[in-house]
Enzyme design. Structure first.
Site, PDB file in Angstrom:
ATOM      1  N   GLU B  61      29.285  35.982  38.085  1.00 25.58           N
ATOM      2  CA  GLU B  61      29.836  34.900  38.917  1.00 25.58           C
ATOM      3  C   GLU B  61      28.822  33.814  39.259  1.00 25.58           C
ATOM      4  O   GLU B  61      29.151  32.627  39.235  1.00 25.58           O
ATOM      5  CB  GLU B  61      30.466  35.462  40.192  1.00 25.58           C
ATOM      6  CG  GLU B  61      31.815  36.151  39.979  1.00 25.58           C
ATOM      7  CD  GLU B  61      31.696  37.620  39.620  1.00 25.58           C
ATOM      8  OE1 GLU B  61      30.548  38.124  39.567  1.00 25.58           O
ATOM      9  OE2 GLU B  61      32.721  38.273  39.410  1.00 25.58           O
ATOM     10  N   HIS B 130      37.008  44.336  48.268  1.00 26.07           N
ATOM     11  CA  HIS B 130      37.951  43.530  47.499  1.00 26.07           C
ATOM     12  C   HIS B 130      39.023  42.881  48.365  1.00 26.07           C
ATOM     13  O   HIS B 130      40.047  42.435  47.860  1.00 26.07           O
ATOM     14  CB  HIS B 130      38.632  44.382  46.417  1.00 26.07           C
ATOM     15  CG  HIS B 130      37.743  44.702  45.261  1.00 26.07           C
ATOM     16  ND1 HIS B 130      36.544  45.344  45.407  1.00 26.07           N
ATOM     17  CD2 HIS B 130      37.876  44.460  43.928  1.00 26.07           C
ATOM     18  CE1 HIS B 130      35.976  45.498  44.219  1.00 26.07           C
ATOM     19  NE2 HIS B 130      36.761  44.953  43.301  1.00 26.07           N
TER      20      HIS B 130
END
Lengths: 361, 331
Positions: B61, B130
């Site tokens: 990322e 998450h």
């Protein structure tokens, strides 16, 4: 070298490289003038820093000038430059003026970033110069993005992304190397290795086989290690990577050995503790890239000692004048705090005038 | 019969239309191309647009978000998917110091027309790592914009505005809404020939007179359900204001509604401390204090990391019942 990029020519032969043969006497004097201007600019900026004219950090490039000047002298229309916070030399090398650069240090409205960036954040996109970045290795994915943009737009160019030897241990750099090699992007990472990540020597901060650049081998990527002292060598060996980027869209890591005379920043209180005085003096006396280039110009009969002294004096004068310019310039207005935050607001578009963007009362 | 479209399909239409409109638009992220998207939001786009426009990235990322930001400085318009917005943490330096700050630090010489998007919600049994909802954190940074659509219609219109915006836009979706359907007219049914919703315009999703429920993202749906209960069981008429974008913020629509109902609750799936509701509650009391008949209240996710255990996770997020209870306390 596992992925040796080019067979290194014997020492002293770099002057014969085609890229150096193409230099005119004026070009060579121009390289000297640029290095001299960079040094004088920084020396004058140091005086003003010590005189309390500027805030924060001042990371000086003195001793490393041949690296920025040699590499940037090779660039063309679609080649781009991005670096970290030791960014004054690259700015002057791409053609930014001393006035705007000095004024930025003073935090003045006439600064290259309108006084909003400071020493670590010089930018000039019109000269393909994308900063000036304060977070170690934070610029390495951006450099990759410039290369991505070039390839996406089908332009034949390269992005030169500079970083220090301390930046090689950041994850963002490794992620960038993987993506650069995976997608064959024309980015050239130039590790300006001055031996110290702030006060920590290379041997105390990095694990490596033969050198830092060799880490590129792990990403199946071309790499090179060479000295930055001689502009001929910097140009000859960087040109190989640039040509490969232009013609094959291949990335590379170049590690260029150099040395900074000053501390990590002017605020580096321990600059005489983590390295010996003798070491610093040795580099100043025996490995000054400007003195070295001066000898080359004199030996080649291109310029006399007097000619070069005159250039130094002009550079000194220009630097001092930039200090005067900075002093005389106004500070940004309080209203300007809210400018340059959002493009849409600055340009008074519908989007910029819809909804509230700033939240003070 | 109006056309029904799922939230994910509406987003896909927005991408498809913008890919066709502007050759500089490129979609990037983990599994967005050949896999067709981890949540199938980009399904079919790689088949149609190919490798140059729809790009699978490695799990990296910081690297690929930073790369997109760098490319946007050169005029590419990347739409970057974070498979979960929760992964913003590993790209944080790039988002904050580069996307949000580079314009300012360059004195306005640079802009980053990038969209970073993906689901930002809890409630799906995937645990705390998450289930992050970082919209309040993102909106805290001048230089960024932050969008949280609550339904398919808004998702499509706002995504098109986000892609055309010349500043970095953080676009937050919800996996719990991806499969839900709403009325979304096709372009030939629309007067402008397309669905485009400017950033910074709130929407009154339900009119009412006794209390204003203000929300963003999926909490808007919770509020609409609560409003039905309040009306049916308690005779209370609740207005529901969907702010749609957090920054820029449409304060007028909120203030007009509260000035009419004199009571307000902010509902969000974010945490309470320095949440979006804190900002809105401050804004209401400081602007129209005299219009208020009760303190401005707020309802948030229960203030602990997202719990895994399914029955408890279900009550950690705001429910219509909790909204009803809180509304009754001030009506």
């Amino acid at each position: 070298m596992a992925k040796a990029t080019s067979s290194a020519p014997p020492a002293g032969s770099h002057a014969a490289a085609p890229i150096n043969q193409s230099l005119t006497p004026d070009d060579k004097i121009g390289l000297y003038r640029l290095m001299s201007r960079i040094r004088r600019f920084e020396q004058v900026s140091l005086q003003h820093y010590q005189g309390g004219k500027m805030a924060g950090f001042l990371h000086l490039y003195i001793g490393q000038e041949s690296v920025a000047v040699g590499t940037i002298s090779l660039l063309g229309e679609n080649d781009h430059v991005i670096t970290a916070y030791r960014d004054h030399a690259h700015a002057l090398a791409v053609g930014m003026g001393m006035d705007e650069c000095m004024a930025e240090l003073f935090g003045k409205a006439t600064g290259c970033s309108k006084g909003k960036g400071g020493s670590m954040h010089y930018f000039e996109p019109s000269k393909n110069y994308w900063g000036g970045h304060g977070i170690v290795a934070g610029q390495t994915p951006l450099g990759l993005g410039l290369a991505y943009g070039l390839k996406f737009k089908k332009l034949k160019g390269a992005a030169l992304c500079y970083l220090g030897d301390g930046a090689v241990n950041q994850g963002a750099f490794h992620e960038s190397l993987n993506l650069a090699a995976l997608w064959s992007l024309p980015v050239i990472y130039i590790i300006e290795n001055n031996g110290y990540s702030m006060g920590t020597s290379q041997s105390r901060s990095s694990a490596y086989p033969s050198c830092l650049a060799e880490r590129a081998a792990g990403y199946d990527m071309d790499w090179e290690l060479f000295s930055g002292e001689d502009i001929y060598e910097v140009r000859a060996r960087t040109q190989v990577a640039i040509e490969r980027a232009h013609t094959l869209s291949r990335p590379a890591v170049l590690e260029i050995a150099t040395y900074r005379w000053e501390g990590h920043s002017v605020a580096d209180a321990n600059k005489e503790k983590y390295r010996t005085k003798e070491e610093v003096e040795r580099f100043k006396n025996e490995h000054d890239p400007i003195q070295r280039w001066k000898r080359v110009l004199i030996e080649e009969g291109i310029a006399s000692e007097e000619d070069l002294k005159k250039i130094d004096k002009e550079a000194q004068k220009e630097a001092e004048a930039s200090g005067d310019f900075a002093k005389a310039s106004p500070y940004p207005t309080p209203e300007s705090i809210f400018e340059d935050v959002y493009w849409e607001v600055d340009n008074k578009t519908d989007a910029g005038q819809t909804g509230r963007h700033f939240f003070n009362d | 019969m109006p056309r029904r479209l799922s939230y994910r399909h509406a987003l896909r239409e927005a991408f498809d239309e913008e890919l066709a409109r502007d050759p500089m638009v490129v979609l990037m992220g983990e599994e967005v191309a050949q896999y067709n998207g981890a949540y199938k939001v980009t399904e079919g786009l790689w088949d149609k647009w190919g490798d140059d426009r729809i790009v699978d990235t490695p799990i990296s990322e910081a690297g690929f978000i930073g790369m997109g930001i760098g490319a946007s400085m050169l005029g590419v318009r990347p739409v970057m998917e974070l498979m979960f917005w929760s992964f913003y943490t590993v790209a944080w330096d790039q988002i904050v110091n580069n996307a949000a700050m580079v314009r300012y630090m360059s004195g306005g010489k640079i802009n980053c027309p990038i969209v970073i998007r993906g689901p930002a919600n809890g409630g799906t049994g995937v645990g705390a790592t998450h289930s992050h909802t970082p919209e309040n954190i993102l909106a805290n940074f001048p230089g960024m914009k932050c969008v949280c659509p609550s339904n398919a219609y808004d998702a499509k219109g706002l995504m098109k505005a986000a892609i055309r915006d010349n500043d970095p836009v953080m676009f937050m979706e919800s996996t719990k809404l991806y499969g839900e359907e709403w009325d979304v007219p096709s372009n030939d049914e629309l007067p402008d020939g397309e669905l485009f919703i400017p950033l910074g315009v709130a929407d009154v999703k339900r009119e009412g007179s006794d209390i204003t429920l203000i929300a963003h993202g999926r909490a808007v749906i919770t509020c609409l359900k609560a409003a039905e209960i309040l009306e049916a069981e308690h005779g209370i008429s609740a207005e529901v204001v969907d702010i749609r974008t957090i920054r820029p913020l449409d304060e007028e629509t909120i203030l007009e509604s509260v000035a009419k109902t004199h009571r307000a609750i902010y509902v969000e799936e974010n945490k309470p401390f320095c949440g979006v509701g804190a900002q809105i509650a401050y804004m209401i009391q400081s602007t129209i204090f005299d219009e208020l008949d009760a303190p401005v209240l707020r309802i948030n996710s229960l203030d602990a990391p997202a719990i895994y255990s399914p029955p408890l996770e279900a009550i950690q997020l705001p429910t219509p019942e909790v909204v009803v209870e809180k509304a009754l306390s001030i009506c």
